[in-house]
Design an enzyme around this catalytic site. Structure first.
Site, PDB file in Angstrom:
ATOM      1  N   SER A  18       0.865  -1.172   0.000  1.00 45.05           N
ATOM      2  CA  SER A  18       0.000   0.000   0.000  1.00 45.05           C
ATOM      3  C   SER A  18       0.906   1.228   0.000  1.00 45.05           C
ATOM      4  O   SER A  18       1.700   1.399  -0.928  1.00 45.05           O
ATOM      5  CB  SER A  18      -0.955  -0.044   1.193  1.00 45.05           C
ATOM      6  OG  SER A  18      -1.890   1.016   1.114  1.00 45.05           O
ATOM      7  N   HIS A  45      -3.033  -1.293  -3.038  1.00 48.77           N
ATOM      8  CA  HIS A  45      -4.200  -0.449  -2.827  1.00 48.77           C
ATOM      9  C   HIS A  45      -4.083   0.792  -3.708  1.00 48.77           C
ATOM     10  O   HIS A  45      -3.142   1.574  -3.572  1.00 48.77           O
ATOM     11  CB  HIS A  45      -4.303  -0.047  -1.350  1.00 48.77           C
ATOM     12  CG  HIS A  45      -4.401  -1.225  -0.423  1.00 48.77           C
ATOM     13  ND1 HIS A  45      -4.105  -1.148   0.920  1.00 48.77           N
ATOM     14  CD2 HIS A  45      -4.757  -2.502  -0.647  1.00 48.77           C
ATOM     15  CE1 HIS A  45      -4.294  -2.335   1.474  1.00 48.77           C
ATOM     16  NE2 HIS A  45      -4.677  -3.176   0.542  1.00 48.77           N
ATOM     17  N   ASP A 140      -3.980  -5.519   6.112  1.00 47.47           N
ATOM     18  CA  ASP A 140      -4.292  -6.364   4.962  1.00 47.47           C
ATOM     19  C   ASP A 140      -3.233  -7.458   4.788  1.00 47.47           C
ATOM     20  O   ASP A 140      -2.034  -7.194   4.820  1.00 47.47           O
ATOM     21  CB  ASP A 140      -4.377  -5.511   3.693  1.00 47.47           C
ATOM     22  CG  ASP A 140      -5.075  -6.229   2.557  1.00 47.47           C
ATOM     23  OD1 ASP A 140      -5.762  -7.239   2.821  1.00 47.47           O
ATOM     24  OD2 ASP A 140      -4.937  -5.788   1.404  1.00 47.47           O
TER      25      ASP A 140
END
Length: 200
Positions: A18, A45, A140
């Site tokens: 991310s 992401h 995540d």
């Protein structure tokens, strides 16, 4: 120039990133040889409202073939598949990619999320699966790494000093299922070692 023939991958590396992920992925992919004998699937992401240039950027920094994933793609040696914005990416039997709809439920507030990718790679590739959790926020990937380990695979997490945001790696490390906590520049050499014939 014609694309090289697809050699279906026997080993698959699932990566999640991310915040700070573009740099991290560029360093890792740039450190892998053109004939790397595994496939790589990446979830990062991304903004769902803009076209992603992630595959093109990473492709310009790597000797591997990098493309944005589409449903039905086969995971081939020396190939990198990047999840498109707003779609979860999974792997199904036969080593094919499946993308969710753009209305699928978000996981850890993200779509794409690492969890469906990690879990499905674990189920299909078992001990030939490797998860790599890179810099990023939230947790995540922390469920998926446990499934990777349960199926006999390996897990790598980026270390704190080289992470722009250590939340994602830290959440995976907290599970106790991470095999290697490495500085960014040591991840590609470890992948090469793990994928060496007879290892993965």
């Amino acid at each position: 120039m014609t694309a090289p023939p697809c050699i279906p991958a026997q080993s698959v590396i699932a990566m999640a990133a991310s915040a700070g992920g573009l740099h991290a992925l560029s360093v890792i992919l740039g450190g892998l040889p053109a004939d790397f004998p595994a496939a790589i699937a990446i979830v990062m992401h991304l903004s769902p409202v803009h076209k992603s240039l992630l595959a093109e950027i990473l492709g310009s920094r790597s000797k591997l073939e990098v493309r944005q994933a589409q449903t039905g793609n086969i995971l081939c040696h020396s190939s990198v598949f990047v999840a498109p914005p707003n779609h979860h990416m999974s792997v199904v039997k036969g080593g094919r990619i499946a993308l969710s709809s753009d209305e699928a439920e978000k996981i850890h507030f993200a779509r794409p999320s690492a969890e469906p990718l990690f879990a499905s790679v674990a189920e299909v590739y078992q001990s030939h699966a490797i998860a790599v959790v890179l810099t990023g926020g939230d947790g995540d990937g922390s469920f998926g790494v446990q499934i990777i380990k349960d199926r006999g695979g390996k897990v790598i997490a980026q270390d704190r000093p080289t992470s722009q945001d250590f939340s994602m790696p830290q959440s995976s490390i907290a599970t106790g299922d991470v095999d290697f906590i490495l500085p960014l520049t040591e991840i590609a050499p470890m992948l090469i070692e793990l994928i060496a014939p007879g290892k993965a």
